[in-house]
Design an enzyme around this catalytic site. Sequence first.
Site, PDB file in Angstrom:
ATOM      1  N   ASP A 140       2.434   3.092  23.851  1.00  0.00           N
ATOM      2  CA  ASP A 140       1.924   1.747  23.361  1.00  0.00           C
ATOM      3  C   ASP A 140       0.635   1.605  23.244  1.00  0.00           C
ATOM      4  OD1 ASP A 140       3.089   3.920  20.877  1.00  0.00           O
ATOM      5  OD2 ASP A 140       3.450   2.202  19.391  1.00  0.00           O
ATOM      6  N   ASP A 184       0.330   5.169  18.702  1.00  0.00           N
ATOM      7  CA  ASP A 184       0.574   4.368  17.538  1.00  0.00           C
ATOM      8  C   ASP A 184      -0.417   5.002  16.808  1.00  0.00           C
ATOM      9  OD1 ASP A 184       2.539   3.023  15.805  1.00  0.00           O
ATOM     10  OD2 ASP A 184       1.496   1.300  15.517  1.00  0.00           O
ATOM     11  N   HIS A 244      -1.890   5.116  13.896  1.00  0.00           N
ATOM     12  CA  HIS A 244      -1.602   5.252  11.168  1.00  0.00           C
ATOM     13  C   HIS A 244      -2.306   5.954  10.389  1.00  0.00           C
ATOM     14  CE1 HIS A 244       2.128   2.975  12.532  1.00  0.00           C
ATOM     15  NE2 HIS A 244       1.487   1.845  13.307  1.00  0.00           N
ATOM     16  N   HIS A 284      -1.832   2.593   5.367  1.00  0.00           N
ATOM     17  CA  HIS A 284      -0.311   3.372   5.950  1.00  0.00           C
ATOM     18  C   HIS A 284       0.944   2.258   4.976  1.00  0.00           C
ATOM     19  CE1 HIS A 284       3.146   3.330   8.790  1.00  0.00           C
ATOM     20  NE2 HIS A 284       3.181   4.236   9.100  1.00  0.00           N
ATOM     21  N   HIS A 323      -3.365  -2.280  11.814  1.00  0.00           N
ATOM     22  CA  HIS A 323      -3.342  -1.899  13.489  1.00  0.00           C
ATOM     23  C   HIS A 323      -3.800  -0.557  13.871  1.00  0.00           C
ATOM     24  CE1 HIS A 323       0.720  -1.747  12.801  1.00  0.00           C
ATOM     25  NE2 HIS A 323       1.119  -0.862  13.534  1.00  0.00           N
ATOM     26  N   LYS A 335       2.461   9.067  16.923  1.00  0.00           N
ATOM     27  CA  LYS A 335       3.990   9.088  15.899  1.00  0.00           C
ATOM     28  C   LYS A 335       2.983   7.636  14.920  1.00  0.00           C
ATOM     29  CE  LYS A 335       5.463   4.872  19.069  1.00  0.00           C
ATOM     30  NZ  LYS A 335       4.642   4.386  18.189  1.00  0.00           N
ATOM     31  N   CYS A 394       8.855  -1.406  19.543  1.00  0.00           N
ATOM     32  CA  CYS A 394       8.871   0.665  19.912  1.00  0.00           C
ATOM     33  C   CYS A 394       9.648   0.877  21.434  1.00  0.00           C
ATOM     34  CB  CYS A 394       7.148   1.010  20.418  1.00  0.00           C
ATOM     35  SG  CYS A 394       6.524   0.421  18.381  1.00  0.00           S
TER      36      CYS A 394
HETATM   37  C1  VGL Z   1       4.586  -1.313  16.927  1.00  0.00           C
HETATM   38  C2  VGL Z   1       5.194  -2.570  15.628  1.00  0.00           C
HETATM   39  C3  VGL Z   1       4.324  -1.623  14.637  1.00  0.00           C
HETATM   40  C4  VGL Z   1       5.200  -1.418  18.827  1.00  0.00           C
HETATM   41  C5  VGL Z   1       3.670  -0.789  16.718  1.00  0.00           C
HETATM   42  O1  VGL Z   1       3.973  -0.508  19.477  1.00  0.00           O
HETATM   43  O2  VGL Z   1       5.585  -1.443  19.251  1.00  0.00           O
HETATM   44  N1  VGL Z   1       5.345  -2.533  16.703  1.00  0.00           N
HETATM   45  N2  VGL Z   1       3.550  -0.842  15.344  1.00  0.00           N
HETATM   46 ZN    ZN Z   2       2.785   0.313  14.336  1.00  0.00          ZN
END
Ligand code: VGL
Ligand code: ZN
Length: 202
Positions: A14, A52, A54, A58, A86, A111, A156
């Site tokens: 990510d 990430d 979404h 979401h 995000h 994901k 993550c």
């Molecule tokens: C993440 C919060 C929400 C991450 C992703 O990549 O750590 N954290 N979505």
């Molecule tokens: Zn996320």
Amino acid sequence: MARQNTDTALIIIDVQNDFCSGGALAVPDGEGVIPRINALQADFPLVVLTQDWHPAGHISFAEHHDAPPFTQTTLPYGPQTLWSTHCVQGSHGAAFHPDLQTGAASLILRKGNNPQLDSYSAFFENDHKTPTGLAGYLRERGISRLVLAGLATDFCVRYSAVDAARCGFAVSVDMQACRAIDLDGSLAAAIDEMQAAGVVLG
Ligand code: VGL
Ligand code: ZN
């Protein structure tokens, strides 16, 4: 540096604009991981990037729950932290940071696509049941060892590392190539949980 064994993959979690400075869910010094991650890639025969990703509505987005970001709620699949909106699919925030080298990656795994289910881990969604397919992909490629790097250490990266260890991979996390959100002690909890799962923190 010589390449590591052919059975080792680098999983880069990510490294997206929204998790870097100026992003919608900025991790302190998130972009600080990039030089080391770019340098590390040449040491691995297989590189995987995660993103990430979404849909706009979401379930992890606080705006849909009438609650402020960073609060906790309970969803049908269990506890869930609510986040600022995000990494919306196709947005600038969801794109990889422009300084991240992406050309060597064999796979980009997206994901968090399911509107009703979050997915911190690159291996299982947050119901801890729905696989992403990554474990099978890595096994078919002959991979048994993983090095993880990226954002965020305590979400993550943590969930991915623990799930990977449970899937039977030998896992290490390159802590210098990670940065944390650190919400209410979540970094300390992540370190404890990863170590308890047999993950090596390097
Ligand atoms: C993440 C919060 C929400 C991450 C992703 O990549 O750590 N954290 N979505
Ligand atoms: Zn996320």
